[in-house]
Design a protein around this motif. Structure first.
Motif, PDB file in Angstrom:
ATOM      1  N   GLN A 276      60.292 112.569 -16.522  1.00 39.05           N
ATOM      2  CA  GLN A 276      61.561 111.488 -16.633  1.00 39.05           C
ATOM      3  C   GLN A 276      62.431 110.668 -15.964  1.00 39.05           C
ATOM      4  OE1 GLN A 276      64.608 114.844 -16.286  1.00 39.05           O
ATOM      5  NE2 GLN A 276      66.429 114.140 -15.363  1.00 39.05           N
TER       6      GLN A 276
ATOM      7  N   SER B 228      66.635 116.246 -28.557  1.00 37.89           N
ATOM      8  CA  SER B 228      66.804 117.646 -28.257  1.00 37.89           C
ATOM      9  C   SER B 228      67.497 117.551 -26.680  1.00 37.89           C
ATOM     10  CB  SER B 228      64.749 118.198 -26.879  1.00 37.89           C
ATOM     11  OG  SER B 228      64.245 117.920 -28.358  1.00 37.89           O
ATOM     12  N   TYR B 229      68.079 116.856 -26.790  1.00 36.78           N
ATOM     13  CA  TYR B 229      69.051 117.174 -25.566  1.00 36.78           C
ATOM     14  C   TYR B 229      70.704 116.722 -26.109  1.00 36.78           C
ATOM     15  CZ  TYR B 229      65.174 117.276 -22.947  1.00 36.78           C
ATOM     16  OH  TYR B 229      63.734 117.988 -22.688  1.00 36.78           O
TER      17      TYR B 229
ATOM     18  N   TRP C  34      72.591 117.713 -29.561  1.00 39.77           N
ATOM     19  CA  TRP C  34      71.314 117.108 -29.772  1.00 39.77           C
ATOM     20  C   TRP C  34      71.805 116.195 -31.161  1.00 39.77           C
ATOM     21  CZ3 TRP C  34      68.504 118.033 -33.842  1.00 39.77           C
ATOM     22  CH2 TRP C  34      68.696 119.114 -34.341  1.00 39.77           C
TER      23      TRP C  34
ATOM     24  N   THR D 199      71.597 113.194 -19.097  1.00 38.70           N
ATOM     25  CA  THR D 199      71.472 113.457 -21.067  1.00 38.70           C
ATOM     26  C   THR D 199      71.119 114.877 -20.153  1.00 38.70           C
ATOM     27  OG1 THR D 199      69.014 112.802 -19.649  1.00 38.70           O
ATOM     28  CG2 THR D 199      70.011 111.141 -21.546  1.00 38.70           C
ATOM     29  N   ASP D 200      70.604 115.697 -20.847  1.00 34.47           N
ATOM     30  CA  ASP D 200      70.408 117.056 -20.220  1.00 34.47           C
ATOM     31  C   ASP D 200      70.708 117.804 -20.253  1.00 34.47           C
ATOM     32  OD1 ASP D 200      66.453 116.013 -19.203  1.00 34.47           O
ATOM     33  OD2 ASP D 200      67.639 115.642 -20.766  1.00 34.47           O
TER      34      ASP D 200
ATOM     35  N   ASP E 217      73.789 120.710 -20.322  1.00 37.03           N
ATOM     36  CA  ASP E 217      73.868 122.688 -20.770  1.00 37.03           C
ATOM     37  C   ASP E 217      75.008 122.785 -21.275  1.00 37.03           C
ATOM     38  OD1 ASP E 217      74.202 124.535 -17.826  1.00 37.03           O
ATOM     39  OD2 ASP E 217      75.222 122.945 -19.000  1.00 37.03           O
TER      40      ASP E 217
END
Length: 127
Positions: free
Chosen positions: A1, A31-32, A53, A98-99, A101
């Motif tokens: 990462q 993707s995020y 995303w 990033t990432d 949820d």
């Protein structure tokens, strides 16, 4: 990462505009969900904006709605924060993440341990 890298901060006057950029290489960028947060002097880090995303859904803190615009270019692995009509209370270190949820994005609340963060870029707005 690989953590993202912010740029574009600076010193501006009230009413001016700035555009922040965030590059997140070394990952499947598209993707995020991603977003921006900020930490004013002597205060906790706070949610500013988030983007899905695909870029089709965006969320904003009430304090920046109508003045800030978040966007992303998945082909360039880059996210942006266009900030208009800046106010002295916008002074803060701005962080890209990033990432994120779904809970973070929809609730517009930062949660410990969620997201990969950049080092931040300083934005100072003088009155």
């Amino acid at each position: 990462q690989v953590n993202p890298v912010e740029s574009g901060g600076g010193l501006v006057q009230a009413g001016d505009s700035l555009r922040l950029s965030c590059v997140a290489s070394g990952r499947t960028f598209s993707s995020y969900a991603m977003g921006w947060a900020r930490q004013p002097p002597a205060k906790e880090r706070e949610f500013v904006a988030a983007i899905s995303w695909s870029g089709g859904i965006t969320y904003y803190a009430d304090s920046v709605t109508g003045r800030f615009t978040i966007s992303r270019d998945n082909a360039k692995n880059t996210m942006y924060l266009e900030m208009n009509n800046l106010k002295p209370e916008d002074t803060a270190v701005y962080y890209c993440a990033t990432d994120w949820d779904a809970q973070t994005v929809v609730s517009r609340t930062l949660r410990a341990g969620v997201g990969a963060w950049g080092q931040g870029t300083q934005v100072t707005v003088s009155s």
